[in-house]
Write a protein that holds these residues in place. Structure first.
Motif, PDB file in Angstrom:
ATOM      1  N   VAL B 163      46.799  38.666  34.951  1.00 29.00           N
ATOM      2  CA  VAL B 163      46.401  38.301  36.311  1.00 29.00           C
ATOM      3  C   VAL B 163      47.300  39.009  37.315  1.00 29.00           C
ATOM      4  N   GLN B 164      48.592  39.062  36.978  1.00 24.72           N
ATOM      5  CA  GLN B 164      49.526  39.649  37.938  1.00 24.72           C
ATOM      6  C   GLN B 164      49.397  41.149  38.077  1.00 24.72           C
ATOM      7  N   THR B 165      48.880  41.811  37.032  1.00 21.09           N
ATOM      8  CA  THR B 165      48.753  43.262  37.152  1.00 21.09           C
ATOM      9  C   THR B 165      47.401  43.662  37.732  1.00 21.09           C
ATOM     10  N   THR B 166      46.592  42.673  38.141  1.00 20.39           N
ATOM     11  CA  THR B 166      45.342  43.007  38.812  1.00 20.39           C
ATOM     12  C   THR B 166      45.652  43.959  39.975  1.00 20.39           C
ATOM     13  N   ALA B 167      44.901  45.048  40.031  1.00 18.83           N
ATOM     14  CA  ALA B 167      45.207  46.059  41.039  1.00 18.83           C
ATOM     15  C   ALA B 167      44.971  45.509  42.447  1.00 18.83           C
ATOM     16  N   ARG B 168      45.963  45.665  43.297  1.00 20.91           N
ATOM     17  CA  ARG B 168      45.842  45.247  44.708  1.00 20.91           C
ATOM     18  C   ARG B 168      44.645  45.926  45.348  1.00 20.91           C
ATOM     19  N   LYS B 169      44.489  47.194  44.964  1.00 21.90           N
ATOM     20  CA  LYS B 169      43.417  48.012  45.503  1.00 21.90           C
ATOM     21  C   LYS B 169      42.068  47.325  45.284  1.00 21.90           C
ATOM     22  N   HIS B 170      41.905  46.766  44.081  1.00 18.90           N
ATOM     23  CA  HIS B 170      40.625  46.133  43.773  1.00 18.90           C
ATOM     24  C   HIS B 170      40.446  44.819  44.536  1.00 18.90           C
ATOM     25  N   LEU B 171      41.549  44.067  44.676  1.00 17.01           N
ATOM     26  CA  LEU B 171      41.451  42.812  45.427  1.00 17.01           C
ATOM     27  C   LEU B 171      41.120  43.098  46.888  1.00 17.01           C
ATOM     28  N   GLU B 172      41.634  44.230  47.384  1.00 15.61           N
ATOM     29  CA  GLU B 172      41.406  44.618  48.774  1.00 15.61           C
ATOM     30  C   GLU B 172      39.922  44.852  49.045  1.00 15.61           C
ATOM     31  N   ILE B 173      39.219  45.321  48.021  1.00 19.61           N
ATOM     32  CA  ILE B 173      37.802  45.623  48.224  1.00 19.61           C
ATOM     33  C   ILE B 173      37.023  44.348  48.520  1.00 19.61           C
ATOM     34  N   THR B 174      37.294  43.302  47.746  1.00 17.88           N
ATOM     35  CA  THR B 174      36.610  42.029  48.000  1.00 17.88           C
ATOM     36  C   THR B 174      36.896  41.543  49.414  1.00 17.88           C
ATOM     37  N   ARG B 175      38.160  41.652  49.806  1.00 18.69           N
ATOM     38  CA  ARG B 175      38.561  41.187  51.121  1.00 18.69           C
ATOM     39  C   ARG B 175      37.886  42.015  52.219  1.00 18.69           C
ATOM     40  N   SER B 176      37.829  43.323  51.968  1.00 23.96           N
ATOM     41  CA  SER B 176      37.248  44.231  52.951  1.00 23.96           C
ATOM     42  C   SER B 176      35.787  43.884  53.229  1.00 23.96           C
ATOM     43  N   PHE B 177      35.058  43.481  52.178  1.00 28.98           N
ATOM     44  CA  PHE B 177      33.643  43.159  52.369  1.00 28.98           C
ATOM     45  C   PHE B 177      33.436  41.682  52.675  1.00 28.98           C
ATOM     46  N   GLY B 178      34.539  40.969  52.942  1.00 34.99           N
ATOM     47  CA  GLY B 178      34.423  39.586  53.390  1.00 34.99           C
ATOM     48  C   GLY B 178      34.123  38.588  52.279  1.00 34.99           C
TER      49      GLY B 178
END
Lengths: 264, 274, 287
Positions: B163-178
């Protein structure tokens, strides 16, 4: 074409504090920017000039320390959508699911989203690749999917964060031409971040040149090249003039462009 | 090299080298190695180079296997060990994976547990066997507990590392699209943690097997570990070796099963397709 | 969430700056050290629950003792010669067994990994022995050498040797092709390639193998001591359990746990040091 502003930024500042030293870093200093509806505007500058930071603030991924940004409301869909740098597709999703992800985030069911994104997959030239996984695609194709994901949510403004930075020179040129074709078909406002001069000039109506430490706007140049543009425009003297002028700016020779003036 | 008076010869690669493909070569030499060692083992023992009671011989082990399978002596031991393994293992997955996800996802929960888990994971759990036998007796329950403990910490730790190595980049995508946090958890954290969960399962399975053997050695009246240790006291090396071989086969089979699961659930990973 | 700061106008959505929160010095200190504070809190809470539970009779003292009793029993234990003898025996078994394992497995692993065909031939056996729970070999080893220290050393040796060997073979195999091509294009001799490229390239893998081996070696020595019932920390634990002295037994468990933590930390430190230039590596830990 320019009925209203799609985006307007006033006095945007972004300040970081270094955790260890406690020093303040100014990533963005007093940035003003107006982007008319339907325009293609590039933010160009060296790394560390805050161009990506600005994009992330517009998108809501970061919050500015001061200043404000206005985005024109849209009747349906979203105001803005981001096209990320390389490798931003989920490796565990197929192309279709990746493209549909923006809609899923907006609350559309997975199934309905899959159906709705088909035209966008075709538009970016990925028809027939919907069931492939990202590792099965070339870098150029991955960025097509990345673009389709942003197009599918029907946003008025596309924020593109160095989307072609990791492509080889040939693919990059091809993708630039493709982007203009898609932009023409989709009629979006585009804010495009890049550090490549010829890319910015070729694509844009306006190139906003930025400098680093602190990140700020140093020039705003209107590109008067006829549209639609072919790749051959890159070999015209006018194109090369623009390139040299911007290169001069980035190299610190600002006096050459005094006549060009600064926007807003 | 340029301008040198003499040319350097570059001989072509011999034709036979290209005849066998890389995979064929692997199987070919693998078989040679496998059969070769068996033959040398059998031959040296038959020639009397060392006492047969030390290692037994492949043929004697084969004989022991044939007899004990035919008269039904072996199976109850194997099935009990497998049952203990299965119950403890499934329990640890059912409890360990959610706990690992929870700890990894909430930063403060992670901080709270990180020191404790690191300690419990570094603990040689075998040291707890006497306690467990004390509490749960020498029946199946104590072995199930041993298996559970071994596997549990491996699963929790690898899952929360995942869970901790989940890429920030990927989490950012969900956030970016709301997208919501819950959506990010389901669509980003879970799939990207899956490889870690599976590797936790692999590590856990290996440990669980050690747990079964150890616990059965120390207190049992049935089970494969008991079988080995019983025939050890009778100095029946062939049956001791038979038990060991079965454990080895179990280890390999379980490893392969995990690999099958991995292929099934991770079609998107290029490194799993050679 | 992403849109939380927006003020809604009729034609424009406005993204406003972040509100600054004033924080006191204590709050700032906590934010900087939150990780440490909370993880210590977790450990303290664990022992507190154990102690309070035992005092309140929720945790059965008879089986689990309590932290204060364990501490007292531990202090008494430290005064006894027999205890130090047990510690000495276990340490010698661990040290000799592990050292032998490294001495045997590293050279063998280098050779097997370097000659591709040899590695194919050994693959089935190495995989089998690596998947086998090594503790299953205890009765066999007892048949070979009896119940003494040699048996336990051998179990420690067997617990580590295949793990390190598999890691070494893997390391040699993954020495980067490109670097090999560079070396060959400069006409470096095989011996030279081996010493300047293969060995340093394999070192991180060997250390990773060691890290995985730590757990097995510790488990091996304890189970072997349980089994043999002669001497060592494992015997102390088993005897304490058999005589229902749960405080002494728990002290033994705490002791081996501390040993485990120290060994893991030491090898982990070495691993990080050797991997400064290499991204972390994901070796399979099986048994």
């Amino acid at each position: 074409m320019e009925h209203h502003l799609a985006l307007s930024a006033r006095g945007v500042q972004m300040e970081y504090r270094d955790r260890q030293s406690g020093k303040r870093l100014l990533a963005l200093e007093n940035v003003d920017l107006d982007v008319p509806d339907g325009a293609f505007v590039s933010l160009l500058g060296p790394s560390g000039c805050g161009k990506s930071t600005f994009l992330k603030i517009v998108n809501g991924l970061l919050r500015q320390t001061s200043g404000e940004i206005k985005l024109h409301r849209v009747a349906k869909g979203r105001e803005d959508a981001m096209v990320f740098q390389d490798a931003s597709l989920f490796p565990w999703y197929t192309v279709t699911d990746n493209v549909a992800y923006g809609l899923v985030c907006a609350g559309v069911s997975r199934k309905a989203a899959r159906e709705r994104v088909q035209p966008f997959i075709d538009l970016v030239g990925l028809g027939g690749f919907g069931d492939k996984y990202p590792y099965q695609l070339s870098g150029g194709m991955q960025q097509r999917a990345n673009l389709a994901r942003a197009l599918a949510v029907d946003a008025a403004i596309l924020l593109m964060d160095e989307p072609f930075a990791s492509l080889d020179a040939q693919t990059r040129e091809l993708m630039q031409a493709e982007l203009l074709r898609i932009w023409n078909a989709a009629r979006k406002t585009v804010v495009f971040v890049t550090h490549q001069i010829d890319e910015a000039v070729f694509l844009s109506d306006r190139v906003v040149v930025m400098a680093a430490r602190p990140g700020r706007v140093i020039a705003d140049i209107t590109i008067d090249l006829p549209r639609p543009r072919e790749l051959s425009v890159k070999r015209t003297p006018l194109f090369q003039d623009y390139g040299e002028r911007i290169w001069g700016l980035l190299a610190g020779r600002q006096e050459e462009t005094a006549s060009q003036g600064r926007a807003s | 090299m340029t301008g040198g008076p003499a040319l350097v010869a570059r001989p072509a690669a011999g034709a036979p080298a290209r005849l066998r493909g890389a995979l064929g070569e692997r199987v070919f030499y693998g078989l040679i190695g496998f059969v070769g060692v068996l033959l040398i083992w059998e031959a040296t023992a038959q020639l009397g180079l060392y006492r047969k009671s030390l290692l037994s011989t492949p043929s004697a082990i084969w004989q022991a296997a044939a007899t004990d399978i035919a008269n039904g002596e072996l199976w109850p031991h194997v099935s009990l060990s497998l049952t203990e393994f299965a119950i403890g293992f499934v329990l640890s997955l059912v409890l360990g994976v959610p706990l690992g996800l929870l700890i990894g996802w909430f930063r403060r929960v992670d901080y709270l547990f990180s020191g404790l888990l690191a300690g419990l994971n570094a603990m040689p759990h075998v040291a707890l066997i006497p306690l467990i036998i004390l509490v749960a007796g020498i029946g199946m329950e104590s072995k199930v507990i041993v298996v559970f403990l071994w596997t549990f910490f491996a699963v929790v730790v690898t899952t929360f590392n995942g869970v901790q190595t989940t890429a920030r980049k990927h989490l950012e995508i969900t956030r970016s699209f709301g997208g919501s946090q819950w959506l990010a958890f389901r669509t980003v954290v879970l799939p990207s943690t899956l490889p870690f969960i599976i590797s936790g399962v692999r590590i856990g399975a290996g440990r669980a097997l050690v747990g079964v053997v150890s616990a059965e050695f120390l207190a049992a009246n049935r089970g494969l570990g008991f079988y080995i240790s019983l025939y050890g006291t009778f100095l029946d090396t062939a049956r001791v070796m038979l038990g060991i071989v079965i454990f080895g086969i179990l280890g390999v089979v379980i490893g392969e099963l995990v690999r099958v699961v991995e292929r099934r659930f991770e079609v998107w990973r290029p490194d799993l397709h050679h | 969430m992403a849109r939380a700061s927006t003020a809604d106008g009729p034609t424009f959505r406005t993204v406003l700056p972040r509100q600054r929160r004033r924080r006191s010095a204590a709050q700032r200190w906590y934010r900087r050290n939150e990780r440490l504070v909370l993880s210590l809190l977790g450990i303290v809470a664990f022992f507190a629950v154990w102690q309070l539970g035992a005092d309140a009779g929720i945790v059965d003292r008879f089986f689990f003792s309590s932290p204060s009793e364990v501490a007292i029993a531990g202090w008494a234990e430290l005064q006894r010669a027999r205890f130090w003898e047990d510690v000495r025996v276990s340490s010698v078994e661990l040290a000799v067994g592990s050292a032998l394992a490294v001495i045997v497995s590293v050279p063998l692993g280098l050779v097997i990994g370097w000659y591709r065909r040899l590695s194919y031939a050994f693959d089935p056996w190495l995989n089998f022995l690596n998947a086998l729970p090594r503790v299953a070999l205890i009765p066999l080893v007892v048949l070979w050498v009896g119940l003494g220290v040699e048996m336990k050393m051998l179990i420690v040796f067997l617990g580590a040797v295949f793990t390190i060997m598999v890691a070494t073979v893997e390391g040699v195999r993954t020495v980067e092709r490109q670097l090999l091509d560079v070396a060959r294009s400069f006409r470096a001799s095989e011996a030279r390639i081996f010493t300047s490229l293969v060995i340093p390239g394999t070192l991180p893998f060997i250390i990773s193998g060691l890290r995985i081996a730590v757990g097995r070696v510790l488990a091996g020595v304890i189970i072997a001591e349980f089994y043999a019932q002669t001497q060592g920390v494992g015997v102390m634990i088993a005897k304490a359990a058999a005589t229902l002295q749960s405080d002494r037994m728990m002290f033994g468990v705490v002791l081996v746990t501390l040993l485990g933590i120290i060994l893991y930390e030491a090898v982990g430190y070495a691993e990080r040091w050797f991997q400064r230039w290499r991204p972390s590596l994901d070796l399979e830990e099986t048994t």
